[in-house]
Motif scaffolding. Sequence first.
Motif, short mmCIF file in Angstrom:
data_model
loop_
_atom_site.label_atom_id
_atom_site.label_comp_id
_atom_site.label_asym_id
_atom_site.label_seq_id
_atom_site.Cartn_x
_atom_site.Cartn_y
_atom_site.Cartn_z
N ALA A 279 -10.25 -1.79 -7.04
CA ALA A 279 -9.29 -0.76 -7.46
C ALA A 279 -7.84 -1.22 -7.33
O ALA A 279 -6.93 -0.44 -7.61
CB ALA A 279 -9.51 0.51 -6.64
N GLY A 280 -7.63 -2.45 -6.87
CA GLY A 280 -6.28 -2.98 -6.83
C GLY A 280 -5.53 -2.83 -5.53
O GLY A 280 -4.30 -2.98 -5.49
N ALA A 281 -6.24 -2.55 -4.44
CA ALA A 281 -5.57 -2.45 -3.15
C ALA A 281 -5.09 -3.83 -2.69
O ALA A 281 -5.72 -4.85 -2.99
CB ALA A 281 -6.51 -1.86 -2.10
N ASP B 54 -11.10 7.52 -4.48
CA ASP B 54 -12.23 7.83 -5.35
C ASP B 54 -13.17 6.63 -5.49
O ASP B 54 -14.40 6.79 -5.54
CB ASP B 54 -11.74 8.26 -6.73
CG ASP B 54 -11.12 9.64 -6.74
OD1 ASP B 54 -11.34 10.39 -5.76
OD2 ASP B 54 -10.43 9.99 -7.71
N ALA C 69 -1.22 8.11 -8.37
CA ALA C 69 -2.45 7.94 -9.14
C ALA C 69 -3.26 6.76 -8.62
O ALA C 69 -4.50 6.84 -8.51
CB ALA C 69 -2.13 7.75 -10.62
N ASP C 70 -2.59 5.67 -8.27
CA ASP C 70 -3.30 4.50 -7.78
C ASP C 70 -3.91 4.73 -6.41
O ASP C 70 -5.02 4.26 -6.12
CB ASP C 70 -2.36 3.30 -7.74
CG ASP C 70 -2.04 2.75 -9.12
OD1 ASP C 70 -2.77 3.08 -10.07
OD2 ASP C 70 -1.05 2.00 -9.24
N ARG C 71 -3.20 5.47 -5.55
CA ARG C 71 -3.76 5.74 -4.23
C ARG C 71 -4.95 6.69 -4.33
O ARG C 71 -5.94 6.54 -3.61
CB ARG C 71 -2.68 6.32 -3.30
CG ARG C 71 -3.06 6.16 -1.83
CD ARG C 71 -2.00 6.72 -0.92
NE ARG C 71 -0.71 6.09 -1.12
CZ ARG C 71 0.41 6.55 -0.58
NH1 ARG C 71 0.40 7.65 0.15
NH2 ARG C 71 1.56 5.93 -0.78
N LEU D 133 0.84 -1.20 0.00
CA LEU D 133 0.00 0.00 0.00
C LEU D 133 0.87 1.25 0.00
O LEU D 133 0.60 2.22 -0.73
CB LEU D 133 -0.92 -0.01 1.22
CG LEU D 133 -1.95 1.12 1.30
CD1 LEU D 133 -2.91 1.08 0.11
CD2 LEU D 133 -2.75 1.03 2.60
N ALA E 87 -6.93 6.78 -6.82
CA ALA E 87 -8.00 5.93 -7.37
C ALA E 87 -8.68 5.12 -6.28
O ALA E 87 -9.90 4.89 -6.34
CB ALA E 87 -7.43 5.02 -8.45
N LEU E 88 -7.93 4.67 -5.29
CA LEU E 88 -8.53 3.93 -4.17
C LEU E 88 -9.56 4.79 -3.44
O LEU E 88 -10.67 4.34 -3.14
CB LEU E 88 -7.45 3.47 -3.20
CG LEU E 88 -6.38 2.50 -3.66
CD1 LEU E 88 -5.47 2.13 -2.50
CD2 LEU E 88 -7.00 1.24 -4.25
N MET F 103 2.30 2.07 -3.49
CA MET F 103 1.42 2.39 -4.61
C MET F 103 1.71 3.78 -5.14
O MET F 103 2.07 4.69 -4.39
CB MET F 103 -0.05 2.28 -4.20
CG MET F 103 -0.52 0.87 -3.89
SD MET F 103 -2.30 0.76 -3.58
CE MET F 103 -2.92 0.81 -5.27
N SER F 104 1.53 3.96 -6.42
CA SER F 104 1.75 5.27 -7.02
C SER F 104 0.72 6.27 -6.54
O SER F 104 -0.33 5.89 -6.01
CB SER F 104 1.68 5.15 -8.54
OG SER F 104 0.34 4.91 -8.96
#
Length: 471
Positions: A166-168, A31, A24-26, A18, A28-29, A21-22
Amino acid sequence: MNQVSEIARRAAGAAPALAAMSVADRVALLDAIADALDGAADELVAVAGEETALPDARLRGELARTTAQLRKFGVVVAEGGYLEATIDHADPGDVPPRPELRRMLRPIGPVAVFAASNFPFAFSVAGGDTASALAAGCPVVVKTHPGHPRTSARTAELVAGALTAAGAPAGAFQTVAGFDEGLALVDAEQIEAVAFTGSLRGGRALLDRCTARAKPIPFYGELGSLNPVVVTPEADAARGAELAAGLAGSFQLGDGQFCTKPGLVLVPAGSALEAALPASVGTGAPRMLTETIATGFETGRDRAAAVPGVEVLAGGGSATAPTVLAADAATLLAHRELLEEVFGPVTVLVRYADPAARDAVLEALEGSLTMTLHAEPGEDVVGLAEAMASRAGRVLFGGWPTGVAVSWAQHHGGPWPATNTVFTSVGAMAVRRFLRPIAYQDAPASVLPPALRDDNPLGILRRIDGVLRLP
């Protein structure tokens, strides 16, 4: 408590992924959680209404605040300033000689969040503590509140589903329920911090437990607050009836079950505010959020009303009726139990005969989340403002303290017993609670996090050799 131990281990296992994570990915989580909650708004509001008896409009507004603050923490992550990235290049001529140092904040690891009773969304499973911890890159384990178990369970399902989609990493978000389970969570060696919103008694017990661990951990508690208000004679003479209406609305809002309820109001003797206030006080017997809160309110209010010299100006006719009490400054100073917070729809008017009596009361006050001053233009209030700033985390000039904006400049904390730290639990900088500083000395470029690399790939504000530099 093997189940709690396993949950804590899963959270610890998720922490490195966690944190890595980039940006953008964080974002996205966060959101994704907000979108999931918004999509289930009708269902969540219906369940929460059944469990809490809070009105539909209040719950919809609170849920909207909850999803908005999730998205706002995404903005905080993307902006990057919260990392406090700082670079000092080597300087052999400094005293003492300086190596190359690069400093930033990084996630502390798994966080235990204790949900509050009075906000089933905004300070609960997906509330500000959860949002800010996830934004900081920390796994979260929420100890749900027994006052709204079905709301908590459904919210948790939505959060967990959104994070997975979302990929967490697995274990990034989990929940536990039960008193003993909450204690076991605090004791779990993998937990690195505890965030709590609730009573002074409960918070103090958890604080002591956090510090008694073999490895003590930070406790971030939002506990008790009187939120005193001062009305000057000039303001009372100019708009006493208007102030009475505002006070009535504020201390009865949500049946007085807000941490920012104005519980103590200093008014000049013979005030117009006092004369007008009883007419604006409700006569019903609202249902409190839990039986424990109802019992505590009745006991605390009746104990205060029984103090010699205290008058009941309005209410008090039923167990949970909104109530206004009044006493002079000398009575309050002689009976410090009147300074104990009573959670629910009660406020105490304290009459002062002169500035000296007013200031003596201010000197006796403990810390609060807020203090409010009502004065007229042109009054010299510098001294009052300083006295308030020394005892509160937020000082209001006009208006009423109920209602806490989620913003960059917000501070929702205050000297003990309001909170036990200098950090805010609401607003952009709530993430700071779940970060720790690390400095890299003479590090090769290959090991540096993106925030500290020379090319600044995150495009964030940084301090370089003492000078703030825009990207």
